[in-house]
Enzyme design. Structure first.
Site, PDB file in Angstrom:
ATOM      1  N   THR A   1       6.528 -74.080  -1.235  1.00 27.82           N
ATOM      2  CA  THR A   1       7.736 -74.218  -0.416  1.00 27.82           C
ATOM      3  C   THR A   1       7.573 -73.349   0.830  1.00 27.82           C
TER       4      THR A   1
ATOM      5  N   ILE B   1      18.124 -68.844  -3.755  1.00 25.18           N
ATOM      6  CA  ILE B   1      18.005 -67.948  -2.609  1.00 25.18           C
ATOM      7  C   ILE B   1      17.210 -66.706  -2.995  1.00 25.18           C
TER       8      ILE B   1
ATOM      9  N   ILE C   1      13.143 -76.049  -3.503  1.00 27.96           N
ATOM     10  CA  ILE C   1      13.546 -76.337  -4.883  1.00 27.96           C
ATOM     11  C   ILE C   1      15.015 -76.788  -4.888  1.00 27.96           C
TER      12      ILE C   1
ATOM     13  N   TYR D   1       3.582 -60.035  -5.935  1.00 34.23           N
ATOM     14  CA  TYR D   1       5.010 -60.374  -6.048  1.00 34.23           C
ATOM     15  C   TYR D   1       5.852 -59.105  -5.870  1.00 34.23           C
TER      16      TYR D   1
ATOM     17  N   LYS E   1      13.806 -59.925  -9.312  1.00 33.30           N
ATOM     18  CA  LYS E   1      14.000 -61.017 -10.296  1.00 33.30           C
ATOM     19  C   LYS E   1      14.380 -60.446 -11.664  1.00 33.30           C
TER      20      LYS E   1
ATOM     21  N   GLY F   1      20.669 -72.949  -0.545  1.00 33.45           N
ATOM     22  CA  GLY F   1      19.250 -72.620  -0.360  1.00 33.45           C
ATOM     23  C   GLY F   1      18.329 -73.782  -0.044  1.00 33.45           C
TER      24      GLY F   1
ATOM     25  N   ASP G   1      25.917 -66.881   4.779  1.00 34.38           N
ATOM     26  CA  ASP G   1      24.888 -65.849   4.676  1.00 34.38           C
ATOM     27  C   ASP G   1      25.288 -64.962   3.495  1.00 34.38           C
ATOM     28  N   VAL G   2      24.473 -64.928   2.456  1.00 35.86           N
ATOM     29  CA  VAL G   2      24.877 -64.241   1.221  1.00 35.86           C
ATOM     30  C   VAL G   2      24.812 -62.715   1.317  1.00 35.86           C
TER      31      VAL G   2
ATOM     32  N   SER H   1       9.061 -70.614   1.510  1.00 34.83           N
ATOM     33  CA  SER H   1       8.955 -69.216   1.071  1.00 34.83           C
ATOM     34  C   SER H   1       7.523 -68.854   0.674  1.00 34.83           C
TER      35      SER H   1
ATOM     36  N   ILE I   1       5.506 -73.431  -6.741  1.00 37.98           N
ATOM     37  CA  ILE I   1       5.678 -74.670  -5.980  1.00 37.98           C
ATOM     38  C   ILE I   1       5.510 -74.307  -4.504  1.00 37.98           C
TER      39      ILE I   1
HETATM   40  P1  NDP Z   1      12.726 -72.057   0.251  1.00 40.07           P
HETATM   41  O1  NDP Z   1      12.047 -71.262   1.302  1.00 40.07           O
HETATM   42  O2  NDP Z   1      12.752 -73.523   0.396  1.00 40.07           O
HETATM   43  O3  NDP Z   1      14.212 -71.524   0.015  1.00 40.07           O
HETATM   44  C1  NDP Z   1      14.585 -70.177   0.141  1.00 40.07           C
HETATM   45  C2  NDP Z   1      16.011 -70.209   0.612  1.00 40.07           C
HETATM   46  O4  NDP Z   1      16.576 -68.882   0.629  1.00 40.07           O
HETATM   47  C3  NDP Z   1      16.128 -70.745   2.030  1.00 40.07           C
HETATM   48  O5  NDP Z   1      16.929 -71.911   2.039  1.00 40.07           O
HETATM   49  C4  NDP Z   1      16.817 -69.611   2.770  1.00 40.07           C
HETATM   50  O6  NDP Z   1      17.801 -70.091   3.662  1.00 40.07           O
HETATM   51  C5  NDP Z   1      17.528 -68.898   1.647  1.00 40.07           C
HETATM   52  N1  NDP Z   1      17.989 -67.581   2.099  1.00 40.07           N
HETATM   53  C6  NDP Z   1      17.257 -66.494   2.439  1.00 40.07           C
HETATM   54  N2  NDP Z   1      18.047 -65.505   2.863  1.00 40.07           N
HETATM   55  C7  NDP Z   1      19.326 -65.967   2.794  1.00 40.07           C
HETATM   56  C8  NDP Z   1      20.598 -65.422   3.093  1.00 40.07           C
HETATM   57  N3  NDP Z   1      20.737 -64.164   3.555  1.00 40.07           N
HETATM   58  N4  NDP Z   1      21.710 -66.178   2.901  1.00 40.07           N
HETATM   59  C9  NDP Z   1      21.601 -67.442   2.443  1.00 40.07           C
HETATM   60  N5  NDP Z   1      20.420 -68.027   2.131  1.00 40.07           N
HETATM   61  C10 NDP Z   1      19.292 -67.305   2.320  1.00 40.07           C
HETATM   62  O7  NDP Z   1      11.980 -71.602  -1.090  1.00 40.07           O
HETATM   63  P2  NDP Z   1      12.084 -71.989  -2.633  1.00 40.07           P
HETATM   64  O8  NDP Z   1      12.708 -73.292  -2.807  1.00 40.07           O
HETATM   65  O9  NDP Z   1      10.728 -71.736  -3.152  1.00 40.07           O
HETATM   66  O10 NDP Z   1      13.033 -70.829  -3.191  1.00 40.07           O
HETATM   67  C11 NDP Z   1      14.227 -71.048  -3.912  1.00 40.07           C
HETATM   68  C12 NDP Z   1      14.311 -70.100  -5.090  1.00 40.07           C
HETATM   69  O11 NDP Z   1      13.303 -70.440  -6.023  1.00 40.07           O
HETATM   70  C13 NDP Z   1      14.112 -68.627  -4.759  1.00 40.07           C
HETATM   71  O12 NDP Z   1      15.021 -67.855  -5.535  1.00 40.07           O
HETATM   72  C14 NDP Z   1      12.698 -68.370  -5.237  1.00 40.07           C
HETATM   73  O13 NDP Z   1      12.488 -67.023  -5.569  1.00 40.07           O
HETATM   74  C15 NDP Z   1      12.671 -69.257  -6.452  1.00 40.07           C
HETATM   75  N6  NDP Z   1      11.353 -69.559  -6.992  1.00 40.07           N
HETATM   76  C16 NDP Z   1      10.414 -70.184  -6.215  1.00 40.07           C
HETATM   77  C17 NDP Z   1       9.175 -70.491  -6.736  1.00 40.07           C
HETATM   78  C18 NDP Z   1       8.134 -71.168  -5.923  1.00 40.07           C
HETATM   79  O14 NDP Z   1       6.978 -71.225  -6.349  1.00 40.07           O
HETATM   80  N7  NDP Z   1       8.440 -71.730  -4.772  1.00 40.07           N
HETATM   81  C19 NDP Z   1       8.825 -70.146  -8.128  1.00 40.07           C
HETATM   82  C20 NDP Z   1       9.900 -69.519  -8.857  1.00 40.07           C
HETATM   83  C21 NDP Z   1      11.104 -69.228  -8.294  1.00 40.07           C
HETATM   84  P3  NDP Z   1      17.461 -70.375   5.203  1.00 40.07           P
HETATM   85  O15 NDP Z   1      16.321 -71.306   5.243  1.00 40.07           O
HETATM   86  O16 NDP Z   1      18.754 -70.985   5.656  1.00 40.07           O
HETATM   87  O17 NDP Z   1      17.157 -69.018   5.761  1.00 40.07           O
HETATM   88  C1  KAL Z   2       2.991 -64.180  -6.755  1.00 39.51           C
HETATM   89  C2  KAL Z   2       3.400 -65.060  -5.896  1.00 39.51           C
HETATM   90  C3  KAL Z   2       2.709 -65.158  -4.601  1.00 39.51           C
HETATM   91  C4  KAL Z   2       3.604 -64.829  -3.473  1.00 39.51           C
HETATM   92  C5  KAL Z   2       4.167 -63.428  -3.409  1.00 39.51           C
HETATM   93  C6  KAL Z   2       5.442 -63.245  -3.097  1.00 39.51           C
HETATM   94  C7  KAL Z   2       6.448 -64.303  -2.926  1.00 39.51           C
HETATM   95  C8  KAL Z   2       7.737 -63.974  -2.791  1.00 39.51           C
HETATM   96  C9  KAL Z   2       8.843 -64.982  -2.610  1.00 39.51           C
HETATM   97  C10 KAL Z   2       9.786 -64.622  -1.474  1.00 39.51           C
HETATM   98  C11 KAL Z   2      11.077 -65.387  -1.672  1.00 39.51           C
HETATM   99  C12 KAL Z   2       9.123 -65.010  -0.166  1.00 39.51           C
HETATM  100  C13 KAL Z   2       9.773 -64.470   1.085  1.00 39.51           C
HETATM  101  O1  KAL Z   2      10.756 -63.765   1.043  1.00 39.51           O
HETATM  102  C14 KAL Z   2       9.125 -64.896   2.373  1.00 39.51           C
HETATM  103  C15 KAL Z   2       9.716 -64.204   3.609  1.00 39.51           C
HETATM  104  O2  KAL Z   2       9.248 -62.876   3.705  1.00 39.51           O
HETATM  105  C16 KAL Z   2       9.240 -64.929   4.895  1.00 39.51           C
HETATM  106  N1  KAL Z   2       9.658 -66.344   4.937  1.00 39.51           N
HETATM  107  C17 KAL Z   2      10.806 -66.735   5.519  1.00 39.51           C
HETATM  108  O3  KAL Z   2      11.582 -65.944   6.030  1.00 39.51           O
HETATM  109  C18 KAL Z   2      11.133 -68.218   5.445  1.00 39.51           C
HETATM  110  C19 KAL Z   2      11.216 -68.743   6.880  1.00 39.51           C
HETATM  111  C20 KAL Z   2      12.432 -68.378   4.681  1.00 39.51           C
HETATM  112  C21 KAL Z   2      12.884 -69.812   4.582  1.00 39.51           C
HETATM  113  O4  KAL Z   2      12.164 -67.890   3.366  1.00 39.51           O
HETATM  114  C22 KAL Z   2      13.152 -67.232   2.705  1.00 39.51           C
HETATM  115  N2  KAL Z   2      12.812 -66.868   1.480  1.00 39.51           N
HETATM  116  O5  KAL Z   2      14.217 -67.025   3.199  1.00 39.51           O
HETATM  117  C23 KAL Z   2       4.620 -65.907  -6.167  1.00 39.51           C
HETATM  118  C24 KAL Z   2       4.392 -67.399  -6.103  1.00 39.51           C
HETATM  119  C25 KAL Z   2       3.270 -67.824  -7.050  1.00 39.51           C
HETATM  120  C26 KAL Z   2       5.679 -68.134  -6.533  1.00 39.51           C
HETATM  121  C27 KAL Z   2       6.847 -67.937  -5.574  1.00 39.51           C
HETATM  122  C28 KAL Z   2       6.659 -68.404  -4.158  1.00 39.51           C
HETATM  123  C29 KAL Z   2       7.952 -67.361  -6.066  1.00 39.51           C
HETATM  124  C30 KAL Z   2       9.233 -67.169  -5.351  1.00 39.51           C
HETATM  125  O6  KAL Z   2      10.062 -66.385  -5.869  1.00 39.51           O
HETATM  126  O7  KAL Z   2       9.480 -67.813  -4.321  1.00 39.51           O
END
Ligand code: NDP
Ligand code: KAL
Length: 256
Positions: free
Chosen positions: A195, A94, A20, A157, A164, A13, A66-67, A197, A193
């Site tokens: 990021t 992820i 993260i 969310y 989750k 991820g 790809d998970v 996402s 944080i």
């Molecule tokens: P990032 O966007 O940096 O990371 C999300 C990752 O998920 C990406 O590397 C993406 O891979 C991967 N991913 C999505 N779909 C797939 C798939 N089908 N197969 C493999 N990988 C996949 O965000 P974060 O670092 O924020 O997120 C990491 C984790 O931390 C998540 O579980 C998120 O919910 C959790 N989290 C984040 C918080 C925040 O505030 N940011 C707070 C609490 C939890 P790719 O880029 O290759 O598509």
């Molecule tokens: C309450 C918070 C505010 C934000 C609401 C929802 C956040 C959900 C997190 C989820 C993982 C985000 C996505 O899936 C984004 C996706 O739809 C579009 N982005 C992408 O496809 C990018 C390019 C790729 C890299 O992202 C992924 N995920 O593959 C929650 C906040 C305060 C805390 C967060 C961000 C929590 C969390 O779980 O990430």
């Protein structure tokens, strides 16, 4: 105790330097671990390689995984076993939900959107743990990332909160199944944080301000702090800890 020299860890991820997963990779690398990176598709191979190449110490390995694809997961861990024989831990960082499901009311979540979020964000931990089990032949630690929105209602969310909650329960059931194989399974509930996402998500600034005003530590956490928590959980220091959710969130979850 605590050093990870001679150990190998899989980090899933890393999207970019804000991920993260990258914070976790840096903490494990500082402790001397060898790292294996997985990324969702070929498109992300170069950025992940470029980042990993900035690390000192043992050379990293890279695999596409790809998970959502069971075959890809099985092939990845078979290749890992073939290349390194044993891994000592895995960080699952992820999550994904369709952007349109992350606003408005949870009530409007579609069946497809619900299944997508659960498939990628919750079921994938179970699929990956099952594939990693034979490679974790000396025991070790699996860590996943969760968020407060799985315990309490957090605006926007939505379906990710339900995913989750499923992930958090999966941690307990997996910990129970894998404990006899000396494999521990834990989650880190990270504070917000910025990021990739989190990008483009309205109100993120408002959420951070709330943390700065109300969390016991009065500041947001960093990728490095979550990384060090993961290091703890994946090291022998946490040898008695499994099935647990540790909050690395400046204490925000305790404030009513
Ligand atoms: P990032 O966007 O940096 O990371 C999300 C990752 O998920 C990406 O590397 C993406 O891979 C991967 N991913 C999505 N779909 C797939 C798939 N089908 N197969 C493999 N990988 C996949 O965000 P974060 O670092 O924020 O997120 C990491 C984790 O931390 C998540 O579980 C998120 O919910 C959790 N989290 C984040 C918080 C925040 O505030 N940011 C707070 C609490 C939890 P790719 O880029 O290759 O598509
Ligand atoms: C309450 C918070 C505010 C934000 C609401 C929802 C956040 C959900 C997190 C989820 C993982 C985000 C996505 O899936 C984004 C996706 O739809 C579009 N982005 C992408 O496809 C990018 C390019 C790729 C890299 O992202 C992924 N995920 O593959 C929650 C906040 C305060 C805390 C967060 C961000 C929590 C969390 O779980 O990430």
């Amino acid at each position: 105790m605590g050093s990870l020299e001679g150990r190998t860890y899989v980090v899933m991820g890393v999207a970019n330097k804000r991920s993260i997963a990258w914070g976790i990779a840096q903490s494990l690398n500082k402790a001397g671990a060898r790292l294996i990176f997985t990324y969702a598709s070929e498109r992300f191979e170069k950025p992940v390689r470029d980042l990993a190449n900035t690390l000192e110490g043992p050379e990293s390995l890279f695999y596409e995984c790809d998970v959502t694809n069971d075959e890809a997961i099985d092939q990845t861990f078979a290749a890992i076993q073939n290349d390194v024989e044993v891994i000592h831990g895995l960080a699952h960082c992820i999550a994904f939900a369709n952007r349109e499901e992350l606003k408005g009311e949870y009530l409007d979540t579609s069946r497809d959107g619900f299944l997508t979020a659960h498939n990628i964000s919750a079921y994938s931990l179970t699929a990956v743990a099952r594939a990693a089990k034979p490679v974790m032949s000396e025991g070790g630690g699996i860590v996943t990332l969760t968020y407060l929105g799985g315990e309490k209602v957090v605006e926007n969310y939505n379906v990710m909160g339900i995913a989750k909650a499923s992930l958090d329960a999966s941690v307990k059931y997996l910990a129970n199944d894998l404990g006899k194989h000396k494999i521990r399974v834990n989650a880190i509930s990270a504070g917000p944080i910025r990021t990739l996402s989190a990008k483009g998500i309205g109100d993120f600034n408002k959420i951070l301000t709330e943390i700065e005003e109300r969390a016991p530590l009065r500041r947001a956490v960093t990728q490095e702090e979550v990384g060090d928590t993961a290091y703890f959980l994946m090291s022998d220091l946490a040898r008695g800890v499994t099935g647990e959710v540790i909050h690395c969130d400046s204490g925000y979850n305790i404030v009513g």
